[in-house]
Write an enzyme that holds these catalytic residues in place. Structure first.
Site, PDB file in Angstrom:
ATOM      1  CE1 TYR A 219      -4.043   1.837   0.266  1.00  0.00           C
ATOM      2  CE2 TYR A 219      -3.228   2.761   2.310  1.00  0.00           C
ATOM      3  CZ  TYR A 219      -4.162   2.745   1.305  1.00  0.00           C
ATOM      4  OH  TYR A 219      -5.206   3.620   1.333  1.00  0.00           O
TER       5      TYR A 219
ATOM      6  CB  CYS B  55      -8.964   7.580   0.547  1.00  0.00           C
ATOM      7  SG  CYS B  55     -10.484   6.805   1.097  1.00  0.00           S
ATOM      8  CG  HIS B  56      -5.316   7.609  -1.232  1.00  0.00           C
ATOM      9  ND1 HIS B  56      -6.414   6.947  -1.709  1.00  0.00           N
ATOM     10  CD2 HIS B  56      -4.626   6.690  -0.523  1.00  0.00           C
ATOM     11  CE1 HIS B  56      -6.386   5.695  -1.305  1.00  0.00           C
ATOM     12  NE2 HIS B  56      -5.318   5.519  -0.604  1.00  0.00           N
ATOM     13  N   GLY B  57      -6.120  12.213  -0.013  1.00  0.00           N
ATOM     14  CA  GLY B  57      -5.873  13.651  -0.003  1.00  0.00           C
ATOM     15  C   GLY B  57      -6.086  14.414  -1.295  1.00  0.00           C
TER      16      GLY B  57
ATOM     17  N   PRO C 226      -3.496  12.994  -5.683  1.00  0.00           N
ATOM     18  CG  PRO C 226      -3.793  10.964  -4.555  1.00  0.00           C
ATOM     19  CD  PRO C 226      -3.807  12.449  -4.349  1.00  0.00           C
TER      20      PRO C 226
END
Lengths: 420, 174
Positions: free
Chosen positions: A294, B138-140, B153
């Site tokens: 991950y 989750c991933h900004g 991303p």
């Protein structure tokens, strides 16, 4: 294949043996089978892994008797297992923690192989079969994690299936095909359930090939040199059986500690909230055993390249027999490789830690460095090292350091039966 | 051992190839329904449109409705939000698209987007992030008031579902 002329004494067994030589086969494979006399405890994890596969299949089959794979009932049926079913809590905790123990054992097993060069000639196919088992294990564990249909289940399924949406052109159709709909929903749950039940048996099949290849080429050993005579080996039973069983019992103590004392330590509280397709939990992370991968996924700012890096980090293992150019197997005799090995271990553990942290600031930068190093190790360091490293002198035989040059056993040890 | 040198394929070669070909076609014919059955089924396809009454949505409010199992954000944008969305230079955007291409003409106050982060499918949170649009936990990834990707991303803007105004205050998605 056969390592014995075993003939059952019992007349019924002898009658069967003449028609299906199964007892001779078992005797040759697990009793008389010669194992190198210098195996250490890192070699006991194959047995531990076979045991874990058995545990997962048996508890899994029983859990299925109480589980309902529909989006409305899945979560409730898991709660029913926990509250109403006799020993349901025990079976589920064994199964859930069993997955973690399975991965713990497989990671030790893989690093054992890396340290002692277990992937080198003539064990390349044995190693590749192991990589296939590892990939099947990851798929099985992922789909199993989806089945309780909690928040983490649902969003893990969403994020992981969306990895395929990174594929150019066909990404969208592939993800819709995987989902059986326009998003993760009941059809997804049902097919994951079917595959989660199927894959362990496929793993068992590949394990048979893995062990077949192992028994065909013979086990490696900590010295990394070939077995040269009967003096180098001892019979599987009692020597390996007892050692394997002792290690297994120690492992089971650890396993039991998790099951009985901290059964939810490795899980996430969010998975005790029923799946909600309209709300993502604020911080989603996979189970611990996926964290290094991950971290690699998130380290790369481009979606497609991140997914490619994630899959490459696993696939690269299959090419290891050809990437490592050194002829010396064991790191004991490779002073430089030994150091790089430990750097790799630290890198993988570090990636695991970073995978559990939010993807921001310093965490991302360090994750990028470690990801780069991970690939550097396999793609640059290993191929080059074989040419520059001067290995230490290898012992003449496995038995020499133990028995001395005279070859007379010093008190202990029995010779394996002569090969027929 | 006698050697048989054949310069051209024999009738037996032809039979082998023909048999194998028929077998391959048969295997493909069997595989087709098995694989096809995993695609979205008729009941999933049937639920392909959703009708939404916009009257109860106050200015500045974002609601989430479900369409094809996916969240769809309907944002009743304020004047300020519309202006912010319209005044961005296209060169600043990772996935350049003018605000006018993301709303219906004359209905600029209504932004309808699929509420799925284009990175890995999480549901972004509304009125969050530095551009006042959405923020994916989750991933900004950060989206603006037009649902366009600004940071993080995710590669693309929030997708637009096909929809039309059935009356002045109601839409049909799908």
């Amino acid at each position: 294949m056969s390592h014995s002329n075993y003939q059952p004494k019992n007349s019924v067994l002898a009658w069967i043996e003449r028609r299906l030589p199964i007892f001779g086969f078992m005797h040759g494979s697990f009793v008389a089978y010669p194992v190198p006399r210098n195996l250490n405890y890192w070699w006991t994890f194959g047995g531990i892994l076979s045991f874990m596969l058995g545990v997962q299949i048996i508890t899994g089959v029983v859990l299925v008797m109480h589980y309902t794979p529909t989006s409305l009932e899945a979560f409730n049926s898991v709660e029913k297992i926990m509250r109403d079913v006799n020993y349901g809590w025990l079976l589920r905790y064994i199964h859930a923690n069993g997955a973690s123990m399975f991965f713990l054992a497989v990671y030790i097993h893989i690093f054992r192989g890396l340290y002692y060069g277990s992937y080198k000639e003539p064990r390349e196919v044995l190693w590749i079969l192991g990589v296939i088992i590892f990939i099947l294990m990851m798929a099985t564990a992922f789909m199993g994690y989806v089945l309780p249909w909690g928040q983490m289940s649902f969003w893990a399924a969403t994020v992981i299936t969306n990895l395929f949406s990174a594929i150019p052109v066909f990404g969208k159709s592939i993800t819709q095909f995987l989902w059986g709909g326009y998003s993760v929903d009941e059809p997804t749950l049902q097919r994951f359930f079917a595959l989660h039940y199927l894959l362990p048996f496929m793993i068992a099949g590949v394990v048979v090939l893995h062990i077949w290849a192992l028994h065909h080429v013979g086990q490696g050993n900590p010295a990394g040199i070939d077995v040269k005579s009967d003096r180098d080996t001892v019979p599987f039973t009692p020597y390996a059986t007892v050692k394997d069983n002792f290690a297994l019992i120690c492992f089971m103590i650890l396993f039991a500690w998790f099951v009985f004392y901290i059964p939810n330590y490795l899980g996430h509280p969010d998975n005790y909230i029923p799946a909600n397709p309209l709300q993502t939990p604020p911080h989603i992370v996979p189970e611990w055993y996926f964290l290094p991968f991950y971290a690699i996924l998130r380290a790369i700012p481009n979606k497609l390249l991140g997914v490619v890096a994630l899959f490459s980090s696993i696939i690269v293992l299959a090419f290891l027999p050809w990437l490592d150019t050194s002829k010396v197997r064991s790191a004991r005799f490779r002073p430089l490789y030994k150091q790089f090995f430990w750097v790799l271990v630290v890198t993988c553990v570090g990636l695991g830690y970073l995978g559990s942290q939010p993807a921001e600031g310093i965490y991302v930068i360090v994750a990028r460095i470690l990801t780069a190093y991970y690939f550097l190790h396999f793609l640059v360091i290993l191929p080059v090292l074989g040419y520059f490293e001067t290995p230490k002198p290898l012992p003449k035989s496995i038995s020499e350091p133990v028995l001395g040059k005279s070859g007379v056993a010093v008190g202990i040890g029995a010779r394996a039966p002569r090969k027929n | 051992m006698s050697k048989t040198v054949t310069t051209e394929p024999t009738r037996r070669d032809f039979l082998y190839i023909a048999t194998a070909s028929v077998g391959a076609v048969g295997a493909a014919a069997v595989a087709w329904p098995i694989i096809s059955s995993m695609n979205p089924d008729a009941s999933v396809l049937a639920m392909s449109s959703t009708e939404v009454d916009l009257t109860p949505i106050a200015e500045g409010q974002i609601i989430t409705v479900k369409w094809q199992g996916k969240p769809v954000f309907i944002s009743h944008r304020t004047k300020k939000e519309i202006q912010e969305a319209e005044n961005v230079k296209l060169s600043e955007l990772p996935d350049p698209q003018p605000d006018s291409a993301r709303v219906k003409k004359g209905k600029e106050e209504w932004l309808v987007v699929i509420g799925i982060c284009t990175h890995l499918g999480c549901v972004p949170l509304g009125h969050e992030g530095e551009y006042g649009g959405w923020f994916c936990p989750c991933h900004g990834s950060v989206y603006d008031t037009s649902g366009r990707i600004r940071k993080g991303p995710a590669p693309l803007n929030l997708a637009l579902p096909p929809y039309e105004f059935t009356s002045d205050k109601a839409i049909k998605i799908g």
